[in-house]
Design a protein around this motif. Structure first.
Motif, mmCIF file in Angstrom:
data_model
loop_
_atom_site.group_PDB
_atom_site.id
_atom_site.type_symbol
_atom_site.label_atom_id
_atom_site.label_comp_id
_atom_site.label_asym_id
_atom_site.label_seq_id
_atom_site.Cartn_x
_atom_site.Cartn_y
_atom_site.Cartn_z
ATOM 1 N N SER A 34 0.780 -1.305 0.029
ATOM 2 C CA SER A 34 -0.039 -0.020 0.106
ATOM 3 C C SER A 34 0.935 1.351 0.152
ATOM 4 N N HIS A 77 -8.253 2.533 3.924
ATOM 5 C CA HIS A 77 -8.748 1.999 2.668
ATOM 6 C C HIS A 77 -7.751 1.492 2.218
ATOM 7 N N GLN A 78 -6.365 1.796 2.022
ATOM 8 C CA GLN A 78 -5.540 1.145 1.190
ATOM 9 C C GLN A 78 -4.830 -0.026 2.194
ATOM 10 N N PHE A 81 -7.527 -2.638 2.195
ATOM 11 C CA PHE A 81 -7.985 -3.302 0.817
ATOM 12 C C PHE A 81 -6.707 -4.517 0.532
ATOM 13 N N LEU A 97 -16.719 -4.545 -2.528
ATOM 14 C CA LEU A 97 -16.517 -3.087 -2.958
ATOM 15 C C LEU A 97 -17.342 -2.425 -3.746
ATOM 16 N N MET A 152 -12.671 -6.237 4.168
ATOM 17 C CA MET A 152 -12.941 -5.957 2.914
ATOM 18 C C MET A 152 -14.203 -4.992 3.060
ATOM 19 N N CYS A 155 -12.972 -1.638 4.420
ATOM 20 C CA CYS A 155 -12.560 -0.987 3.381
ATOM 21 C C CYS A 155 -13.648 -0.355 2.326
#
Length: 205
Positions: A34, A77-78, A81, A97, A152, A155
């Motif tokens: 990331s 988020h990163q 993910f 997502l 997720m 995320c």
């Protein structure tokens, strides 16, 4: 026609993100991956803004929006993910997502007072139902949630939340300027965090 082709191209790039992310996780730790992703994005975005002379001076109000967006939209988020992709397949991750537009619309209704019509509600329900049955692999209500699915989902919520905050920020600057500011703001800090949390010898398996 050109607009639809660009949208198809964008969707193709977004879909490949899950596949290539899963492949890269076989070689890099999630936190490092990331961070490296932010490095590459920052170089291209900053280079473009400098060459096009679109750099702007940030105000205190801009920074107030940048900090929560950076935490939610970039860091949370990163990391979630790539961490989620370590335990679930790319197809399941992309389906979870894909719910982000629904939750973005709900958040926009709550915080931005945007319209959430009956048609949007029905469409959201259909989409949620479809994702539920695909993720449950035809088992109906006997859905076994995994840690990866939960990560997720976080995320997805982080992406939706950052979208709402970005709406406020783009009232002052355009999307490219805002994205560049976000990437650079967390480039240094996140790189140091990844090296501190997960030592890596630089080798490949």
């Amino acid at each position: 026609m050109r607009t639809y082709l660009l949208l198809i191209f964008c969707a193709t790039l977004y879909g490949s993100n899950f596949v290539f992310g899963s492949l890269l996780l076989q070689e890099f730790p999630a936190m490092h991956l990331s961070a490296y992703r932010l490095v590459i994005s920052s170089v291209f975005l900053m280079g473009y803004l400098i060459l096009s002379r679109r750099m702007i001076r940030l105000t205190a109000r801009d920074i107030m929006y940048l900090i929560p967006i950076a935490f939610i939209g970039m860091l949370l988020h990163q990391v979630s993910f790539f961490t989620g992709l370590q335990t679930i397949d790319a197809t399941t991750a992309s389906l979870i997502l894909s719910l982000s537009p629904i939750f973005t619309a709900i958040l926009a209704k709550v915080f931005l007072r945007e319209t959430f019509t009956l048609r949007m509600a029905v469409g959201s329900l259909v989409a949620l139902t479809g994702v539920f049955f695909v993720v449950s692999q035809g088992k109906g209500l006997h859905l076994s949630l995994t840690t990866g699915m939960g990560i997720m989902f976080i995320c997805m919520l982080a992406f939706s939340g950052s979208t709402i905050l970005m709406r406020k920020l783009t009232q002052k600057m355009d999307a490219l300027q805002a994205a560049a500011c976000l990437y650079v703001r967390w480039l240094y800090g996140k790189s140091r965090m990844s090296r501190a949390l997960i030592p890596w010898d630089g080798g490949f398996s």
